[in-house]
Each structure stands twice: as structure tokens, then as C-alpha cells.
Design an enzyme around this catalytic site. Structure first.
Site, PDB file in Angstrom:
ATOM      1  N   GLY A  28       0.872  -1.370   0.044  1.00 23.27           N
ATOM      2  CA  GLY A  28      -0.098   0.069   0.121  1.00 23.27           C
ATOM      3  C   GLY A  28       0.745   1.215   0.178  1.00 23.27           C
ATOM      4  CG  ASN A 119      -2.207  -0.645 -12.885  1.00 18.02           C
ATOM      5  OD1 ASN A 119      -2.202  -0.762 -11.881  1.00 18.02           O
ATOM      6  ND2 ASN A 119      -1.446  -1.421 -13.825  1.00 18.02           N
ATOM      7  CG  HIS A 121       3.175  -2.036 -14.865  1.00 18.79           C
ATOM      8  ND1 HIS A 121       2.935  -3.427 -14.119  1.00 18.79           N
ATOM      9  CD2 HIS A 121       4.348  -2.353 -15.750  1.00 18.79           C
ATOM     10  CE1 HIS A 121       3.430  -4.418 -14.689  1.00 18.79           C
ATOM     11  NE2 HIS A 121       4.581  -3.701 -15.504  1.00 18.79           N
TER      12      HIS A 121
END
Ligand code: GAR
Length: 228
Positions: A28, A119, A121
Site C-alpha cells: 500500500g 493503474n 505499473h
């Protein structure tokens, strides 16, 4: 599933502060970077597919409702994604922010949040989608590596790119040193991309990223540095 007693909130309104739900699977740290950025957005919930995700405790300590949709309780992806969508939709969220969420999502789920789900990455996509990106970058001998924020489209780590940051690959790097250098940049670009999204400064239009009031990058990244 935690937090089910919360009543549904009002339908999102363009004039209101945007609401995001963050999906995690583990540590996280990107979620925490978004929290630390104190963006003018409401973080409605943090949802994990892993009950033991460390990020859940961080969310709870910050008074953000943590929730778990445990993928192992489902026999197929469709059912898991259906319940995950129900959980997300309880918060009437504007955007879904994947922050180390390590599940492959079904096409139906991705289409449902088209243009509203992003997202991060840890590679310069389209190089090295999937797992072990830093190891693969070292094996490939690339001289620059980095991270990417993108809108999510069907496929693993694919979709129109919103932002990227590069780092050099240095002599003596191993997976850990390279990962740490990239992660530092993830924590810079992801909160900024979330801000752009929530402020309407970046949008997905006909499959392409459209910016407004986002400055162009300055300079060129060269690694190794050239002699002067
Ligand atoms: C981050 O490096 C993120 O880019 C990566 O997982 C890590 C999660 O760390 N995501 C992917 O690989 C997605 N394909 P975090 O939980 O500390 O943010």
C-alpha cells in the site's frame, strides 16, 4: 466484508469534490503516497483482495474505510469481479485507482469503469507488463527503466498512458535497488496523475489521453550521461 453497514452516498455531481476508491493487494505504499499528497479528493474507501494486506491497516489508521473482497472465496473471476464492482459502487465513486492491485480483471469489469480506472505499473510500458519487471529490466540490459500510470483497458497492464517517469539503471543495481529507485518515482507521479484525473485535466477520449493544463516535460533523459 468490512464496512457493509455504511449507507450509500449521493450520486456524484460534477461540481462536487471527486470521490475515489483505491484498490490494493499488499503493502500500500502508492496508496499512502496518494493519502500523503492531501489531494482535493475524497478517498471513499480502500478495498483489498488480500485480507492480510498491510495497506489496510494504513487506511484504517487514516480513518479511511478499509474493505476486503477475498478473491479466494470465489471460484471464477466473473463472480469475484461482480462482487468487487458491487463493493466499489456502494461508494458512488467517480474513479477507481489501482495501487498494486494484483488481480487480472475481466473485460466486463474493465469496460464498466472505462475512462474512470487507472493503474500504476513499475516499468516503462509497453515494456515489461506483468510480474518481476525489475528483474526483467536488468536481464534485458536496458539503461533506463521506470514506471507508468495508464488508463485501464482489457489486457494485463495495458491502456493509454497518462504519465511515465524514468530512472537510470546503474552499474551494480540489483532488483531491490532498482525497485526502490522506481518506487520513489511511482510515489511522485501517481498522486499527480490522480489529481489531474480528479480535476478533469486528463481524460480518456475515443481511446486516447487528452490533457488540459498539464505542462509538457522539459529536457531529455539520457543514460549513461554523455561526456561534456
Ligand atoms: C508497485 O510497484 C506497483 O507499481 C506494482 O505493485 C507495487 C505495489 O506496491 N503494480 C503492478 O505491478 C501492477 N501490475 P505498493 O502496494 O507499495 O503500492
Amino acid at each position: 466484508m468490512a464496512g457493509l453497514a455504511l449507507p450509500p452516498t449521493a450520486i456524484p455531481d460534477e461540481s462536487k469534490m471527486k470521490k475515489i476508491v483505491i484498490l490494493i493487494s499488499g503493502r500500500g505504499s502508492n496508496m499512502e503516497a496518494i493519502l500523503n499528497a492531501r489531494l482535493p479528493v475524497e478517498i471513499a474507501a480502500v478495498i483489498s483482495n488480500e485480507p492480510d494486506a498491510k495497506g489496510l491497516a494504513i487506511a484504517q489508521a487514516r480513518k479511511i474505510p478499509p474493505s476486503v473482497v477475498p478473491h479466494r472465496a470465489f471460484t471464477n473471476r466473473e463472480d469475484f469481479d461482480g462482487v468487487l464492482a458491487m463493493e466499489i459502487n456502494r461508494y458512488q465513486t467517480d474513479f477507481v485507482v489501482l495501487a498494486g492491485f494484483m488481480r487480472v480483471l475481466t473485460e466486463a469489469f474493465v469496460e464498466r469503469y472505462s475512462g474512470r480506472m487507472i493503474n500504476i505499473h513499475p516499468s516503462l510500458l509497453p515494456s515489461f507488463p506483468g510480474l518481476h519487471t525489475h528483474r526483467r529490466a536488468l536481464e534485458a540490459g536496458v539503461r533506463v527503466h521506470g514506471c507508468t500510470v495508464h488508463f485501464v483497458t482489457p489486457g494485463v497492464d495495458s491502456g493509454p498512458i497518462i504519465a511515465q517517469a524514468t530512472v537510470p539503471v546503474l552499474a551494480g543495481d540489483d532488483e531491490d535497488t532498482l525497485a526502490a529507485r522506481v518506487l520513489e518515482q511511482e510515489h511522485r507521479i501517481y498522486p499527480q496523475a490522480v489529481r489531474w484525473l480528479c480535476e478533469g485535466r486528463v481524460q480518456l477520449v475515443d481511446g486516447a489521453v487528452v490533457y488540459s493544463n498539464v505542462a509538457a516535460a522539459r529536457g531529455t533523459v539520457i543514460s549513461p550521461a554523455l561526456d561534456d
